[in-house]
Write a protein that holds these residues in place. Structure first.
Motif, PDB file in Angstrom:
ATOM      1  N   UNK A 168      38.211  36.282  34.471  1.00 31.14           N
ATOM      2  CA  UNK A 168      37.331  36.014  35.601  1.00 31.14           C
ATOM      3  C   UNK A 168      36.594  34.698  35.376  1.00 31.14           C
ATOM      4  N   UNK A 169      36.646  33.820  36.364  1.00 30.65           N
ATOM      5  CA  UNK A 169      35.995  32.524  36.222  1.00 30.65           C
ATOM      6  C   UNK A 169      36.891  31.441  35.683  1.00 30.65           C
ATOM      7  N   UNK A 170      38.143  31.772  35.391  1.00 29.91           N
ATOM      8  CA  UNK A 170      39.097  30.766  34.939  1.00 29.91           C
ATOM      9  C   UNK A 170      39.664  30.002  36.127  1.00 29.91           C
ATOM     10  N   UNK A 230      32.129  35.110  38.610  1.00 27.34           N
ATOM     11  CA  UNK A 230      33.068  35.852  37.769  1.00 27.34           C
ATOM     12  C   UNK A 230      32.907  35.522  36.304  1.00 27.34           C
ATOM     13  N   UNK A 231      32.607  34.253  36.008  1.00 26.11           N
ATOM     14  CA  UNK A 231      32.471  33.823  34.617  1.00 26.11           C
ATOM     15  C   UNK A 231      31.164  34.287  33.984  1.00 26.11           C
ATOM     16  N   UNK A 232      30.142  34.538  34.815  1.00 25.07           N
ATOM     17  CA  UNK A 232      28.818  34.863  34.278  1.00 25.07           C
ATOM     18  C   UNK A 232      28.399  36.320  34.458  1.00 25.07           C
ATOM     19  N   UNK A 233      28.698  36.905  35.599  1.00 27.92           N
ATOM     20  CA  UNK A 233      28.193  38.247  35.911  1.00 27.92           C
ATOM     21  C   UNK A 233      29.282  39.312  35.951  1.00 27.92           C
ATOM     22  N   UNK A 234      30.507  38.931  35.596  1.00 27.35           N
ATOM     23  CA  UNK A 234      31.614  39.894  35.555  1.00 27.35           C
ATOM     24  C   UNK A 234      32.262  39.838  34.173  1.00 27.35           C
ATOM     25  N   UNK A 235      32.385  40.961  33.545  1.00 26.82           N
ATOM     26  CA  UNK A 235      32.906  41.016  32.177  1.00 26.82           C
ATOM     27  C   UNK A 235      34.407  40.760  32.141  1.00 26.82           C
ATOM     28  N   UNK A 236      34.828  39.967  31.181  1.00 30.30           N
ATOM     29  CA  UNK A 236      36.249  39.760  30.898  1.00 30.30           C
ATOM     30  C   UNK A 236      36.477  39.923  29.400  1.00 30.30           C
ATOM     31  N   UNK A 237      37.516  40.644  29.062  1.00 30.39           N
ATOM     32  CA  UNK A 237      37.859  40.829  27.660  1.00 30.39           C
ATOM     33  C   UNK A 237      39.352  41.017  27.493  1.00 30.39           C
ATOM     34  N   UNK A 244      46.587  42.361  27.813  1.00 29.08           N
ATOM     35  CA  UNK A 244      46.182  41.616  28.998  1.00 29.08           C
ATOM     36  C   UNK A 244      44.659  41.597  29.109  1.00 29.08           C
ATOM     37  N   UNK A 245      44.149  40.718  29.972  1.00 25.94           N
ATOM     38  CA  UNK A 245      42.706  40.614  30.199  1.00 25.94           C
ATOM     39  C   UNK A 245      42.250  41.754  31.105  1.00 25.94           C
TER      40      UNK A 245
END
Length: 287
Positions: A168-170, A230-237, A244-245
């Motif tokens: 998210x945010x990419x 997406x890059x700040x308030x949504x978790x990505x791992x 996969x992410x």
């Protein structure tokens, strides 16, 4: 039959046919088809231009969702065959515009008005908001659907560091260009349909052409806002088990970016709202 009644009739018939077709082709589930029928009918009843922008968004997004499905299946944790959408996703992408359409139609007694702040600043702001709404929705969808297929590695919008696809945010250059192109499509749809269906003074009519660059900018801006949220308030791992992410914290997941405050639907809704407001203000100064 007056023009408003005719638009209502055409809206109901066309919306029913399109919603049924979309459900049959699995672009919408049953709840999405019902919600789609309602919001589409509202849009056409208010203005052919609003309905046309909704259809430009829906058809183009549905087509792009089905492009490169094998690659998307390996990246997207919530991948659905055909990109089937439910009522929540339908309202997230058209609910606010439907409300603005109702308010605008009520203020103009069912008449379809061009963008002209000299005649009505409020109506101009509301119509501008609808344009910004669909430019953002289309821009975000095109950016996501085409950006993920880029051979370039995405970079996180907040740090510009390379990240895995699906983060998210990419963002990628291909995705940003797609967002701008998507906004352009919304703008040109508004202008072309307006020329065929809405009568305005000559100078006002020519000024409507400014909607095209405005919608292009709104598509790009909406995509950037969506990516930032997406890059700040949504978790990505990255999940070592699924390879996969993902957007959920699990023992097998290593954090990439963001905090777990908003999900994807909430990010879309916030970015649409902000782009709608920004475009409304821009229209007051341009028109």
């Amino acid at each position: 039959m007056d023009s408003f009644s005719l638009r209502c009739l055409i809206g109901v018939v066309l919306s029913l046919a399109i919603a049924a077709r979309a459900h049959k082709r699995r672009s919408l589930d049953l709840s999405g088809a019902i919600a789609g029928f309602l919001v589409m009918s509202i849009h056409f009843a208010a203005s052919y231009r609003y309905g046309a922008m909704l259809l430009a968004f829906f058809f183009s997004s549905s087509k792009l969702t089905k492009v490169g499905q094998e690659k998307k299946r390996s990246i997207d944790e919530d991948f659905k065959e055909g990109g089937q959408r439910n009522w929540i996703q339908v309202l997230a992408n058209s609910g606010l515009a439907a409300i603005l359409s109702i308010v605008t139609s009520a203020m103009t007694n069912g008449q379809d008005k061009c963008l002209d702040a000299n005649e009505s600043k409020v109506v101009t702001a509301l119509v501008g908001g609808i344009i910004g709404h669909y430019a953002c929705c289309n821009g975000d969808t095109w950016s996501s659907e085409l950006g993920v297929l880029s051979n370039a590695q995405p970079r996180l919008i907040t740090t510009l560091k390379p990240v895995k696809k699906g983060t998210n945010g990419g963002v990628t250059l291909q995705g940003l260009v797609a967002a701008a192109a998507a906004g352009f499509v919304i703008g040109i749809t508004y202008v072309m349909v307006g020329l065929l269906t809405t009568k305005c003074d000559a100078d006002v009519t020519w000024r409507q052409l400014l909607v095209v660059p405005l919608a292009l900018a709104a598509g790009l801006c909406g995509s950037l806002i969506d990516s930032f949220l997406g890059a700040t308030l949504q978790f990505s791992g990255y999940c070592s088990l699924r390879k996969k992410v993902v957007s959920r914290r699990l023992p097998t997941v290593t954090k990439i970016s963001g905090i777990d405050i908003l999900d994807n639907n909430a990010v879309n809704a916030v970015s649409v709202f902000l782009t709608t407001v920004l475009t409304s203000f821009a229209c007051l100064h341009i028109f």
